[in-house]
Structures are given as C-alpha cells and as structure tokens.
Design a protein around this motif. Structure first.
Motif, PDB file in Angstrom:
ATOM      1  N   ALA A   1       0.849  -1.347  -0.070  1.00 17.17           N
ATOM      2  CA  ALA A   1       0.018   0.063   0.053  1.00 17.17           C
ATOM      3  C   ALA A   1       0.910   1.280   0.021  1.00 17.17           C
ATOM      4  CB  ALA A   1      -0.943  -0.115   1.255  1.00 17.17           C
ATOM      5  N   THR A   2       0.901   1.987  -1.105  1.00 14.12           N
ATOM      6  CA  THR A   2       1.939   3.075  -1.218  1.00 14.12           C
ATOM      7  C   THR A   2       1.093   4.459  -1.437  1.00 14.12           C
ATOM      8  OG1 THR A   2       3.088   1.584  -2.525  1.00 14.12           O
ATOM      9  CG2 THR A   2       3.746   4.022  -2.484  1.00 14.12           C
ATOM     10  N   LEU A   3       1.532   5.449  -0.640  1.00 11.36           N
ATOM     11  CA  LEU A   3       0.945   6.795  -0.747  1.00 11.36           C
ATOM     12  C   LEU A   3       1.718   7.734  -1.623  1.00 11.36           C
ATOM     13  CD1 LEU A   3      -1.580   8.183   0.596  1.00 11.36           C
ATOM     14  CD2 LEU A   3      -0.188   8.986   2.411  1.00 11.36           C
ATOM     15  N   ILE A   4       0.864   8.157  -2.448  1.00  9.67           N
ATOM     16  CA  ILE A   4       1.692   8.936  -3.627  1.00  9.67           C
ATOM     17  C   ILE A   4       1.153  10.299  -3.716  1.00  9.67           C
ATOM     18  CG2 ILE A   4       2.061   8.929  -6.104  1.00  9.67           C
ATOM     19  CD1 ILE A   4       1.331   6.049  -6.368  1.00  9.67           C
ATOM     20  N   SER A   5       2.036  11.396  -3.817  1.00 12.27           N
ATOM     21  CA  SER A   5       1.765  12.758  -3.705  1.00 12.27           C
ATOM     22  C   SER A   5       2.548  13.352  -5.134  1.00 12.27           C
ATOM     23  CB  SER A   5       2.007  13.577  -2.746  1.00 12.27           C
ATOM     24  OG  SER A   5       1.798  14.916  -2.750  1.00 12.27           O
ATOM     25  N   GLU A   6       1.778  13.795  -6.024  1.00 14.75           N
ATOM     26  CA  GLU A   6       2.324  14.657  -7.414  1.00 14.75           C
ATOM     27  C   GLU A   6       3.387  13.479  -7.950  1.00 14.75           C
ATOM     28  OE1 GLU A   6       4.071  18.051  -6.024  1.00 14.75           O
ATOM     29  OE2 GLU A   6       2.298  19.068  -5.251  1.00 14.75           O
ATOM     30  N   GLY A   7       2.820  12.239  -8.143  1.00 13.01           N
ATOM     31  CA  GLY A   7       4.133  11.312  -8.747  1.00 13.01           C
ATOM     32  C   GLY A   7       5.278  10.973  -8.027  1.00 13.01           C
ATOM     33  N   LYS A   8       5.099  11.172  -6.856  1.00 13.29           N
ATOM     34  CA  LYS A   8       6.199  10.748  -5.809  1.00 13.29           C
ATOM     35  C   LYS A   8       5.838   9.847  -4.718  1.00 13.29           C
ATOM     36  CE  LYS A   8       9.107  14.369  -6.963  1.00 13.29           C
ATOM     37  NZ  LYS A   8       9.980  15.508  -6.576  1.00 13.29           N
ATOM     38  N   VAL A   9       6.468   8.957  -4.467  1.00 14.69           N
ATOM     39  CA  VAL A   9       5.960   8.050  -3.399  1.00 14.69           C
ATOM     40  C   VAL A   9       6.201   8.666  -1.806  1.00 14.69           C
ATOM     41  CG1 VAL A   9       6.594   5.932  -1.955  1.00 14.69           C
ATOM     42  CG2 VAL A   9       6.186   5.848  -4.361  1.00 14.69           C
ATOM     43  N   THR A  10       5.191   9.090  -1.002  1.00 13.89           N
ATOM     44  CA  THR A  10       5.492   9.796   0.156  1.00 13.89           C
ATOM     45  C   THR A  10       5.515   8.711   1.275  1.00 13.89           C
ATOM     46  OG1 THR A  10       3.850  11.464  -0.549  1.00 13.89           O
ATOM     47  CG2 THR A  10       4.370  11.208   1.673  1.00 13.89           C
TER      48      THR A  10
ATOM     49  N   PHE B   1      -3.535  -3.047   6.687  1.00 14.12           N
ATOM     50  CA  PHE B   1      -2.509  -1.909   6.693  1.00 14.12           C
ATOM     51  C   PHE B   1      -2.489  -0.900   7.426  1.00 14.12           C
ATOM     52  CE2 PHE B   1      -4.738  -0.791   3.048  1.00 14.12           C
ATOM     53  CZ  PHE B   1      -4.841   0.692   2.924  1.00 14.12           C
ATOM     54  N   GLN B   2      -1.348  -0.149   7.748  1.00 11.38           N
ATOM     55  CA  GLN B   2      -1.595   1.205   8.274  1.00 11.38           C
ATOM     56  C   GLN B   2      -0.616   2.135   7.763  1.00 11.38           C
ATOM     57  OE1 GLN B   2      -1.739   1.511  12.649  1.00 11.38           O
ATOM     58  NE2 GLN B   2      -3.764   1.289  12.837  1.00 11.38           N
ATOM     59  N   ILE B   3      -0.737   3.194   7.378  1.00  9.46           N
ATOM     60  CA  ILE B   3       0.416   4.083   6.977  1.00  9.46           C
ATOM     61  C   ILE B   3       0.171   5.349   7.970  1.00  9.46           C
ATOM     62  CG2 ILE B   3       1.144   5.458   5.176  1.00  9.46           C
ATOM     63  CD1 ILE B   3      -0.119   3.783   3.162  1.00  9.46           C
ATOM     64  N   LYS B   4       1.366   5.454   8.783  1.00  8.05           N
ATOM     65  CA  LYS B   4       1.226   6.869   9.455  1.00  8.05           C
ATOM     66  C   LYS B   4       2.294   7.706   9.292  1.00  8.05           C
ATOM     67  CE  LYS B   4      -0.282   4.217  13.667  1.00  8.05           C
ATOM     68  NZ  LYS B   4       0.059   4.082  14.994  1.00  8.05           N
ATOM     69  N   GLY B   5       2.060   8.950   9.197  1.00 14.50           N
ATOM     70  CA  GLY B   5       3.088   9.669   9.019  1.00 14.50           C
ATOM     71  C   GLY B   5       2.515  11.250   8.949  1.00 14.50           C
ATOM     72  N   ASN B   6       3.399  12.361   8.742  1.00 14.26           N
ATOM     73  CA  ASN B   6       3.111  13.638   9.009  1.00 14.26           C
ATOM     74  C   ASN B   6       2.602  14.301   7.396  1.00 14.26           C
ATOM     75  OD1 ASN B   6       2.895  16.303   9.693  1.00 14.26           O
ATOM     76  ND2 ASN B   6       5.101  16.695  10.172  1.00 14.26           N
ATOM     77  N   PHE B   7       1.517  14.197   7.130  1.00 15.59           N
ATOM     78  CA  PHE B   7       1.014  14.549   5.968  1.00 15.59           C
ATOM     79  C   PHE B   7      -0.439  14.814   6.088  1.00 15.59           C
ATOM     80  CE2 PHE B   7      -0.209  10.305   5.678  1.00 15.59           C
ATOM     81  CZ  PHE B   7       0.882   9.535   5.856  1.00 15.59           C
ATOM     82  N   THR B   8      -0.872  15.967   5.176  1.00 14.44           N
ATOM     83  CA  THR B   8      -2.069  16.349   4.970  1.00 14.44           C
ATOM     84  C   THR B   8      -2.397  16.665   3.576  1.00 14.44           C
ATOM     85  OG1 THR B   8      -1.804  18.643   5.447  1.00 14.44           O
ATOM     86  CG2 THR B   8      -2.611  17.166   7.303  1.00 14.44           C
ATOM     87  N   GLY B   9      -3.568  16.572   3.094  1.00 11.98           N
ATOM     88  CA  GLY B   9      -3.886  17.084   1.640  1.00 11.98           C
ATOM     89  C   GLY B   9      -4.337  15.828   0.582  1.00 11.98           C
ATOM     90  N   ASN B  10      -4.091  16.011  -0.712  1.00 16.19           N
ATOM     91  CA  ASN B  10      -4.864  15.273  -1.405  1.00 16.19           C
ATOM     92  C   ASN B  10      -3.861  14.074  -1.832  1.00 16.19           C
ATOM     93  OD1 ASN B  10      -7.196  16.437  -1.449  1.00 16.19           O
ATOM     94  ND2 ASN B  10      -6.481  17.793  -3.187  1.00 16.19           N
TER      95      ASN B  10
END
Length: 146
Positions: free
Chosen positions: A43-52, A63-72
């Motif tokens: 499970a990969t979180l992608i922002s503007e074509g880059k893996v976040t 699965f759980q993805i934890k991080g410091n992110f907000t937005g689309n």
C-alpha cells in the motif's frame, strides 16, 4: 541563571513543535474477490507522482500508513498476480482515514514459462588448488575415459 532560562526556552519550543505536528493514519483491509485476505500486498501513498510513504499488509490483509501529511493523495495497492488499484485519499486535520476494504481482482495477464539455465565453469582457481570440471569440457571428458 540566564543559561538555565535559555535551555528551558529551547526545550519548551522543541516540545511545542513536536506536539504541533499532525500525525495522520491511513488504514484499510485488502482482500481477494472471494473475500480472502491478501498478505504482504503493498500500500503506497503517492503525492504529485512521488512516493510519500507506504506499508505492507499483515497476514490478515490489514495495513496502516502513519506519517506527517495532509492534503490530496493517491493510494496504490498492488500485489503480484492481481490488478493494481488506485484510490484518491484526502487527509484532513483529523488525521485518520479508514478506506475500508479494497478488493483486488486477479490479473488477466498470465506469465509464460520461465527457464533457468546455468553454466558450470571449465576451471576453478583458488589459492590452494586448481580444479578442472571434465563434464563441462567434452574433450577433457573423452581423454579421461581413455
């Protein structure tokens, strides 16, 4: 006294900046069409074509993805033999997004036959000895049989 006050101020500002960060959690469940959990899917979180960020599902398909992110973001879920699924995810200030169950369908593309071939070296050289493989060299095999 001034030194103590300076250290206290720095520590206080550090604490405020640490607690001021938004920690987001994206969680979900990955299953097959027959409702079987898929272990070790990515499970990969992608922002503007880059893996976040990303995670791998456990043996229950969670699965759980934890991080410091907000937005689309886009969430890409993939596993070998299944079609990759993309989901749009909006992470707000609340910080937790449960995308529910994601069903992966089997891929219609199948792999063809795989052939693994290897060669045995004619001669192996090491510090202690030199070994010659007679079966790798037809001339050497004939000479050894005579």
């Amino acid at each position: 006294m001034k030194k103590t006050l300076l250290i206290f101020t720095i520590l206080l500002l550090t604490e405020i900046s640490i607690f001021g960060q938004v920690v987001a959690t994206i969680k979900g469940l990955v299953k097959t069409e027959t409702q079987d959990p898929i272990s070790y899917a990515s499970a990969t979180l992608i922002s503007e074509g880059k893996v976040t960020s990303g995670a791998v599902t456990d043996t229950k398909g969670q699965f759980q993805i934890k991080g410091n992110f907000t937005g689309n973001y886009q969430l890409r879920i993939a596993f070998v033999g299944f079609e990759t699924t993309l989901k749009d995810v909006v992470i707000g200030e609340t910080g937790t997004v449960d995308i529910g169950t994601v069903i992966l369908t089997k891929s219609k593309t199948s792999l063809s036959e795989v052939t693994v071939a290897g060669d045995v070296p004619d001669k192996t050289v090491s510090i202690e000895k030199t070994s010659i493989n007679p079966t790798a060299n037809a001339t050497m095999a004939r000479l050894s049989l005579m």
